[in-house]
Design a protein around this motif. Structure first.
Motif, mmCIF file in Angstrom:
data_model
loop_
_atom_site.group_PDB
_atom_site.id
_atom_site.type_symbol
_atom_site.label_atom_id
_atom_site.label_comp_id
_atom_site.label_asym_id
_atom_site.label_seq_id
_atom_site.Cartn_x
_atom_site.Cartn_y
_atom_site.Cartn_z
ATOM 1 N N THR A 41 0.822 -1.222 0.000
ATOM 2 C CA THR A 41 0.000 0.000 0.000
ATOM 3 C C THR A 41 0.854 1.271 0.000
ATOM 4 O OG1 THR A 41 -0.154 0.145 2.417
ATOM 5 C CG2 THR A 41 -1.841 -1.177 1.278
ATOM 6 N N LEU A 42 2.152 1.144 0.267
ATOM 7 C CA LEU A 42 3.031 2.309 0.351
ATOM 8 C C LEU A 42 3.419 2.803 -1.038
ATOM 9 C CD1 LEU A 42 5.409 1.028 3.182
ATOM 10 C CD2 LEU A 42 3.441 2.550 3.422
ATOM 11 N N GLU A 43 3.685 4.092 -1.134
ATOM 12 C CA GLU A 43 4.138 4.693 -2.385
ATOM 13 C C GLU A 43 5.375 5.533 -2.111
ATOM 14 O OE1 GLU A 43 1.174 6.710 -4.667
ATOM 15 O OE2 GLU A 43 -0.324 5.155 -4.312
ATOM 16 N N PHE A 44 6.403 5.333 -2.924
ATOM 17 C CA PHE A 44 7.662 6.053 -2.783
ATOM 18 C C PHE A 44 8.080 6.616 -4.131
ATOM 19 C CE2 PHE A 44 7.876 2.592 0.375
ATOM 20 C CZ PHE A 44 8.080 3.316 1.525
ATOM 21 N N LYS A 45 9.019 7.563 -4.085
ATOM 22 C CA LYS A 45 9.668 8.059 -5.291
ATOM 23 C C LYS A 45 11.172 7.928 -5.076
ATOM 24 C CE LYS A 45 6.332 11.115 -7.352
ATOM 25 N NZ LYS A 45 5.557 10.061 -7.876
ATOM 26 N N ALA A 46 11.840 7.383 -6.084
ATOM 27 C CA ALA A 46 13.294 7.229 -6.045
ATOM 28 C C ALA A 46 13.888 7.994 -7.221
ATOM 29 C CB ALA A 46 13.663 5.751 -6.128
ATOM 30 N N GLN A 47 15.175 8.302 -7.123
ATOM 31 C CA GLN A 47 15.849 8.962 -8.236
ATOM 32 C C GLN A 47 17.093 8.168 -8.601
ATOM 33 O OE1 GLN A 47 16.034 13.179 -8.066
ATOM 34 N NE2 GLN A 47 17.680 13.310 -9.563
ATOM 35 N N TRP A 48 17.202 7.831 -9.897
ATOM 36 C CA TRP A 48 18.349 7.081 -10.408
ATOM 37 C C TRP A 48 18.771 7.733 -11.718
ATOM 38 C CZ3 TRP A 48 22.075 3.828 -9.418
ATOM 39 C CH2 TRP A 48 22.700 3.154 -10.447
ATOM 40 N N ASN A 49 20.033 8.184 -11.783
ATOM 41 C CA ASN A 49 20.557 8.836 -12.987
ATOM 42 C C ASN A 49 19.648 9.967 -13.478
ATOM 43 O OD1 ASN A 49 22.803 7.218 -13.034
ATOM 44 N ND2 ASN A 49 21.990 5.793 -14.529
ATOM 45 N N LYS A 50 19.258 10.835 -12.560
ATOM 46 C CA LYS A 50 18.421 12.007 -12.845
ATOM 47 C C LYS A 50 17.021 11.648 -13.328
ATOM 48 C CE LYS A 50 22.436 14.804 -13.811
ATOM 49 N NZ LYS A 50 23.200 15.560 -14.787
ATOM 50 N N GLU A 51 16.632 10.391 -13.177
ATOM 51 C CA GLU A 51 15.292 9.951 -13.559
ATOM 52 C C GLU A 51 14.503 9.621 -12.297
ATOM 53 O OE1 GLU A 51 13.182 6.240 -15.893
ATOM 54 O OE2 GLU A 51 15.310 6.601 -16.183
ATOM 55 N N LYS A 52 13.311 10.178 -12.185
ATOM 56 C CA LYS A 52 12.454 9.883 -11.030
ATOM 57 C C LYS A 52 11.694 8.596 -11.306
ATOM 58 C CE LYS A 52 12.072 14.528 -9.330
ATOM 59 N NZ LYS A 52 12.561 14.654 -8.030
ATOM 60 N N ILE A 53 11.778 7.685 -10.346
ATOM 61 C CA ILE A 53 11.158 6.370 -10.493
ATOM 62 C C ILE A 53 10.065 6.229 -9.438
ATOM 63 C CG2 ILE A 53 11.570 3.881 -10.444
ATOM 64 C CD1 ILE A 53 14.577 4.610 -10.938
ATOM 65 N N PRO A 54 8.805 6.050 -9.861
ATOM 66 C CA PRO A 54 7.748 5.818 -8.870
ATOM 67 C C PRO A 54 7.816 4.374 -8.375
ATOM 68 C CG PRO A 54 6.820 5.792 -11.075
ATOM 69 C CD PRO A 54 8.284 6.121 -11.221
ATOM 70 N N LEU A 55 7.660 4.193 -7.089
ATOM 71 C CA LEU A 55 7.649 2.855 -6.496
ATOM 72 C C LEU A 55 6.244 2.645 -5.931
ATOM 73 C CD1 LEU A 55 9.653 0.525 -5.938
ATOM 74 C CD2 LEU A 55 9.997 1.496 -3.693
ATOM 75 N N THR A 56 5.360 2.140 -6.772
ATOM 76 C CA THR A 56 3.962 1.909 -6.432
ATOM 77 C C THR A 56 3.619 0.498 -6.872
ATOM 78 O OG1 THR A 56 3.492 4.231 -6.877
ATOM 79 C CG2 THR A 56 1.615 2.762 -6.741
ATOM 80 N N PHE A 57 3.183 -0.325 -5.942
ATOM 81 C CA PHE A 57 2.933 -1.734 -6.243
ATOM 82 C C PHE A 57 1.531 -1.970 -6.786
ATOM 83 C CE2 PHE A 57 6.243 -1.767 -2.982
ATOM 84 C CZ PHE A 57 7.213 -2.516 -3.637
ATOM 85 N N ASN A 58 1.434 -2.977 -7.657
ATOM 86 C CA ASN A 58 0.165 -3.500 -8.179
ATOM 87 C C ASN A 58 -0.658 -2.502 -8.985
ATOM 88 O OD1 ASN A 58 0.726 -5.975 -6.910
ATOM 89 N ND2 ASN A 58 -0.116 -5.202 -4.998
ATOM 90 N N LYS A 59 -0.012 -1.497 -9.533
ATOM 91 C CA LYS A 59 -0.702 -0.552 -10.400
ATOM 92 C C LYS A 59 0.051 -0.492 -11.722
ATOM 93 C CE LYS A 59 -2.510 2.312 -6.714
ATOM 94 N NZ LYS A 59 -2.401 3.565 -6.002
#
Length: 128
Positions: A41-59
Motif C-alpha cells: 500500500t506504500l508509495e515512494f519516489k526514487a531517483q536514479w541517474n536524474k530519472e524519477k522512479i515511482p515505487l507503487t505496487f500492483n498498479k
C-alpha cells in the motif's frame, strides 16, 4: 574471456578480446517490521541517474496513452509487483505478465525504502 565483434561499415569490422564479468551481491533478508500487505500500500519516489522512479505496487506504470495502445494490442503493460524470496523483498517489474527486472529491497518502513542491485555507483538508492 571472449571476443567482441564490431561492425564499422559494410566492408570493415574489427574483433577484440574482451572480458565478460558478472557481479554478484549476497542477498540478505529485508530489514522491516511491516507485513507484505502493508508494504504493497506504500508509495515512494526514487531517483536514479536524474530519472524519477515511482515505487507503487500492483498498479499499471504506463502512461494513459500507452495503456490505451496496450489495450488495443491485448497486452497488460508494465506493473510493479512485490515478491519475497526467503525473507528478502523485491520490487519486480513485469512487462505483459513476464518478469523483466528485479530490484532488491534492503530496508523498508513507512517513510523510506533502500533499494539495491543497481549496476553503477551508488549501487543502492533511497526512495522516500
Amino acid at each position: 574471456m571472449g571476443k567482441t565483434h564490431t561492425v564499422l561499415s559494410e566492408t570493415e569490422s574489427k574483433t577484440e578480446d574482451a572480458e565478460f564479468a558478472t557481479d554478484y551481491e549476497r542477498i540478505e533478508p529485508t530489514k522491516t517490521e511491516l507485513e507484505s500487505e502493508k508494504i504493497e500500500t506504500l508509495e515512494f519516489k526514487a531517483q536514479w541517474n536524474k530519472e524519477k522512479i515511482p515505487l507503487t505496487f500492483n498498479k499499471i506504470l504506463d502512461s494513459p496513452v500507452i495503456q490505451e495502445m496496450n489495450k488495443r494490442m491485448k497486452r497488460n503493460g508494465r506493473k510493479l509487483i512485490l515478491e519475497n524470496l526467503q525473507g528478502t523483498y523485491f520490487a519486480s517489474i513485469f512487462e505483459n505478465d513476464e518478469r523483466e527486472t528485479l530490484i532488491g529491497i534492503k530496508e523498508i518502513d513507512e517513510k523510506k525504502a533502500i533499494l539495491f542491485g543497481f549496476p553503477e555507483k551508488p549501487y543502492e538508492i533511497k526512495a522516500e
